[in-house]
Motif scaffolding. Sequence first.
Motif, PDB file in Angstrom:
ATOM      1  N   ASP A 102       5.595  14.437  -2.904  1.00  0.00           N
ATOM      2  CA  ASP A 102       5.474  14.916  -1.527  1.00  0.00           C
ATOM      3  C   ASP A 102       6.789  15.451  -0.967  1.00  0.00           C
ATOM      4  O   ASP A 102       6.799  16.447  -0.238  1.00  0.00           O
ATOM      5  CB  ASP A 102       4.978  13.789  -0.615  1.00  0.00           C
ATOM      6  N   ILE A 104       4.889   9.824  -3.574  1.00  0.00           N
ATOM      7  CA  ILE A 104       5.860  10.090  -2.504  1.00  0.00           C
ATOM      8  C   ILE A 104       6.924  11.068  -3.001  1.00  0.00           C
ATOM      9  O   ILE A 104       7.317  11.999  -2.292  1.00  0.00           O
ATOM     10  CB  ILE A 104       6.509   8.775  -2.011  1.00  0.00           C
ATOM     11  N   SER A 128       0.844  -1.188   0.000  1.00  0.00           N
ATOM     12  CA  SER A 128       0.000   0.000   0.000  1.00  0.00           C
ATOM     13  C   SER A 128       0.886   1.247   0.000  1.00  0.00           C
ATOM     14  O   SER A 128       2.116   1.164   0.141  1.00  0.00           O
ATOM     15  CB  SER A 128      -0.886   0.007   1.245  1.00  0.00           C
ATOM     16  N   TRP A 129       0.228   2.407  -0.098  1.00  0.00           N
ATOM     17  CA  TRP A 129       0.976   3.661  -0.033  1.00  0.00           C
ATOM     18  C   TRP A 129       1.699   3.760   1.305  1.00  0.00           C
ATOM     19  O   TRP A 129       2.866   4.166   1.361  1.00  0.00           O
ATOM     20  CB  TRP A 129       0.012   4.835  -0.215  1.00  0.00           C
ATOM     21  N   ASN A 130       1.052   3.373   2.394  1.00  0.00           N
ATOM     22  CA  ASN A 130       1.679   3.430   3.718  1.00  0.00           C
ATOM     23  C   ASN A 130       2.868   2.485   3.821  1.00  0.00           C
ATOM     24  O   ASN A 130       3.883   2.805   4.452  1.00  0.00           O
ATOM     25  CB  ASN A 130       0.650   3.099   4.798  1.00  0.00           C
ATOM     26  N   ASP A 131       2.750   1.282   3.210  1.00  0.00           N
ATOM     27  CA  ASP A 131       3.870   0.339   3.221  1.00  0.00           C
ATOM     28  C   ASP A 131       5.081   0.938   2.509  1.00  0.00           C
ATOM     29  O   ASP A 131       6.219   0.860   3.004  1.00  0.00           O
ATOM     30  CB  ASP A 131       3.479  -0.973   2.524  1.00  0.00           C
ATOM     31  N   THR A 182       2.140   0.515  -7.593  1.00  0.00           N
ATOM     32  CA  THR A 182       3.434   0.796  -6.953  1.00  0.00           C
ATOM     33  C   THR A 182       4.089   1.994  -7.618  1.00  0.00           C
ATOM     34  O   THR A 182       4.600   2.903  -6.935  1.00  0.00           O
ATOM     35  CB  THR A 182       4.350  -0.439  -7.032  1.00  0.00           C
ATOM     36  N   HIS A 237       2.156   5.120  -6.502  1.00  0.00           N
ATOM     37  CA  HIS A 237       2.398   5.503  -5.108  1.00  0.00           C
ATOM     38  C   HIS A 237       3.808   6.063  -4.919  1.00  0.00           C
ATOM     39  O   HIS A 237       3.992   7.044  -4.184  1.00  0.00           O
ATOM     40  CB  HIS A 237       2.197   4.303  -4.186  1.00  0.00           C
ATOM     41  N   LEU A 271       5.651   4.119   1.929  1.00  0.00           N
ATOM     42  CA  LEU A 271       6.147   5.273   2.685  1.00  0.00           C
ATOM     43  C   LEU A 271       7.030   4.815   3.841  1.00  0.00           C
ATOM     44  O   LEU A 271       8.057   5.443   4.134  1.00  0.00           O
ATOM     45  CB  LEU A 271       4.973   6.097   3.197  1.00  0.00           C
ATOM     46  N   SER A 272       6.665   3.722   4.491  1.00  0.00           N
ATOM     47  CA  SER A 272       7.481   3.186   5.585  1.00  0.00           C
ATOM     48  C   SER A 272       8.832   2.707   5.062  1.00  0.00           C
ATOM     49  O   SER A 272       9.868   2.924   5.702  1.00  0.00           O
ATOM     50  CB  SER A 272       6.746   2.037   6.278  1.00  0.00           C
ATOM     51  N   GLU A 273       8.821   2.032   3.909  1.00  0.00           N
ATOM     52  CA  GLU A 273      10.093   1.616   3.296  1.00  0.00           C
ATOM     53  C   GLU A 273      10.970   2.825   3.007  1.00  0.00           C
ATOM     54  O   GLU A 273      12.175   2.827   3.279  1.00  0.00           O
ATOM     55  CB  GLU A 273       9.826   0.871   1.980  1.00  0.00           C
ATOM     56  N   GLN A 316      -0.804  16.709  -4.502  1.00  0.00           N
ATOM     57  CA  GLN A 316       0.119  16.952  -3.400  1.00  0.00           C
ATOM     58  C   GLN A 316       0.463  18.437  -3.256  1.00  0.00           C
ATOM     59  O   GLN A 316       0.817  18.886  -2.167  1.00  0.00           O
ATOM     60  CB  GLN A 316       1.417  16.164  -3.605  1.00  0.00           C
TER      61      GLN A 316
END
Length: 310
Positions: A285, A282, A3-6, A275, A278, A8-10, A53
């Motif tokens: 952003d 990022i 996901s986008w959150n996954d 992917t 997303h 972003l965490s990476e 964004q």
Amino acid sequence: MPSWNDLLSEFAGQADDAARSRWLNDRLTGALADVGQLRGGRNVIFYGSAYLQKPELPPWATGISAEDVNALMSVIHGMDCTKGLTLLVHTPGGSPTAAETIVAYLRSKFDYIEVIVPTYAMSAGTMISLAANKIVMGRQSQLGPIDPQVNVGGRFVSAQAVVDQFNAAKDDIVQDTTLAHLWAPILQSQGPSLLQECQNALAYGERMVATWLQFYMLNGAQDAQAKAEAIARHFNDAASHKSHGRRIDRDEARAQGLDVDDLEDSQDLQEAVLTAYHVATITFDVSPTAKMFRNAAGQSFLKNVTIASP
């Protein structure tokens, strides 16, 4: 599928700024390469904007513009164009004349063009999509109306609304001449040439899209011209859509006669496309990038824009 959150965490887990920059580049290039492989070795370009964004940026920074042809020339250079093109489009729209130039250039290079819409391809982005041989859309994807927007008194309004207003004034005055004085200040504020300019703009976009549909997506279909004209008329019908930002999903697009595939038909393709999308968001952003053109070989053309603080 990450996901986008996954993702972003990476990204956030990278050691430093240099590592984060490499991660963005490698992740995006890898996802686009996966798209190309899954589409039979086709060339792939991500053509995206940071308008979600960076809503504070002016339309010239994030919208479709004439300079985009230079960016496309840069990322297409060196491609084997006989393999066709898969174009991932994410845009709020922009100039119809720029869209015409972009389509003319892409069509001079590629016989087959497929457009994938990760989320939004609105207005002039819809025009470009309607010049493809095929469109791929997910549940979340949307096209939009193509009716032109014109600058009236410093704000953009629907060209069809201007035409409708003139027609309403004419009908009212024909029925009751005493209403002329009520309409006079409104009509005078719009200028004598505005009606003709709006009529021209409406006809220009609809005719252009109908021609693309006839010769590309509907090529070889029975009654291709009539079908293309009906589709273009539907997308240009502001009176029906009511809003230039209205969502036109894949079911409606298919119902009009467009060749639309479901992104979810291939889990691998859906993962690669989203992917790429997303990772691009990022990038928008965390960087000054307002517009991005990137191919599957890692070649890119970025438009960076910063707004000075007051």
